[in-house]
Design a protein around this motif. Structure first.
Motif, short mmCIF file in Angstrom:
data_model
loop_
_atom_site.label_atom_id
_atom_site.label_comp_id
_atom_site.label_asym_id
_atom_site.label_seq_id
_atom_site.Cartn_x
_atom_site.Cartn_y
_atom_site.Cartn_z
N PHE B 79 -5.37 10.14 54.15
CA PHE B 79 -3.96 10.25 53.82
C PHE B 79 -3.59 9.00 53.03
O PHE B 79 -4.11 7.91 53.31
CB PHE B 79 -3.12 10.30 55.10
N VAL B 80 -2.70 9.17 52.07
CA VAL B 80 -2.23 8.03 51.29
C VAL B 80 -0.70 7.97 51.40
O VAL B 80 -0.03 8.99 51.20
CB VAL B 80 -2.63 8.16 49.80
N LEU B 81 -0.18 6.80 51.75
CA LEU B 81 1.27 6.58 51.73
C LEU B 81 1.59 5.60 50.61
O LEU B 81 0.88 4.61 50.44
CB LEU B 81 1.77 5.98 53.05
N ASP B 82 2.66 5.88 49.87
CA ASP B 82 3.05 4.96 48.80
C ASP B 82 4.58 4.89 48.76
O ASP B 82 5.25 5.59 49.52
CB ASP B 82 2.48 5.45 47.46
N ASP B 83 5.10 4.06 47.89
CA ASP B 83 6.54 3.88 47.78
C ASP B 83 7.16 5.10 47.08
O ASP B 83 6.86 5.37 45.92
CB ASP B 83 6.81 2.59 46.98
#
Lengths: 95, 193
Positions: B79-83
């Motif tokens: 999973f990738v979280l970004d702004d």
């Protein structure tokens, strides 16, 4: 019951769902001769051993991998846990 | 042409993020993350390093860069979280980087991010899930079940700061369960003090 996941170590059996006999990995070729007979056996015939048994388990509340668990149905002792992909690929290359 | 006037709503149907402080623990909704999941296609390598810009992401671990959090969810999956304000279309951005080497799925409206911060949070989490918290050190990520809801628990600082993700439609039930436990842990502490 704790299941020793090959990557994640001991995990509670509650995280897993049981799917059935690992012979389900050996799906017959639908185009082969006598396919309907083979599919009948594949679908309906299961061994029900009192002892060592290979089963498919899905790590639903974990890494969502399919596993082949080799287990004693009398004592619930678990001998081996492998990724179903590895087992399926090994079986395919063996035939 | 119809002019629609749309205003963003959080998973709780509100305009402001949910926030609850009970005792020394605070649960905060974090709508400012864009989320995507990445799964490697057959015979491809080094995808995790591309996501983090260098570091590999080991089993059950998370890697934080300047803006991004990448965590392991399964073999060859992250999973990738970004702004959200900078990279709202995170899935598109990742797909452009990775091309045919990986499958990327947009998760912005699939998952909700919460931060659980405070002191002695083990007392809260041990009542909520079956994770072995002594082994869930900083930088570890694990999928688990909280209040019958499949969720991820990321440890940012052991005992003091955790990031939780659950399915967006479960957000109110999930937050309710956590707040109930926060109340009961706080009540026990007050009684024993």
């Amino acid at each position: 019951m704790l299941i020793p996941h090959p990557l994640l170590g001991l995990r509670d059996a509650q995280e897993f769902t049981y799917f059935g006999d690992a012979s389900l990995l050996d799906r017959p070729d639908g185009m082969a001769e006598g396919a309907s007979e083979q599919f009948h056996d594949y679908l309906y015939l299961r061994d029900n051993p009192a002892g060592e048994h290979q089963e498919l388990w899905f790590h639903e509340q974990g890494d969502r991998s399919w596993l082949v668990v080799t287990r004693n149905t009398l004592t619930h002792e678990i001998f081996k846990v492998e990724f179903a992909t590895d087992v399926a690929l090994a079986r395919r290359s063996a035939t | 042409m119809t002019n629609y006037r749309l205003s963003p709503r959080t998973a709780f149907g509100a305009s402001e993020p949910m926030r609850a402080t009970i005792g020394k623990a605070t649960l905060t909704e974090r709508p400012e993350f864009s989320i995507a999941s990445v799964a490697v296609r057959a015979e491809q390598d080094g995808i995790a390093a591309k996501l983090t810009g260098g570091a590999d992401v080991a089993v059950s671990e998370l890697v934080q860069t300047d803006t991004r959090t990448v965590f392991w969810t399964g073999p060859n999956q992250w999973f990738v979280l970004d702004d959200h304000s900078a990279v709202e279309a995170l899935a598109q951005t990742l797909k452009a980087d990775l091309g045919a080497s990986a499958s990327v799925t947009e998760q912005n409206d699939g998952w909700v991010v919460f931060d659980l911060t405070g002191e002695d949070l083990d007392e809260v989490l041990e009542r909520l899930c079956s994770i072995n918290l002594s082994e869930l050190a900083r930088g570890r990520a694990q999928r688990t079940v909280i209040e019958h809801v499949g969720s991820f628990v990321l440890c940012l600082e052991q005992g003091r700061s955790y990031r939780l993700l659950c399915g967006r439609s479960f957000a109110p039930s999930f937050a309710h369960a956590i707040k109930e436990i926060m109340v009961s842990v706080n009540a026990q502490k007050t009684l024993l003090a």
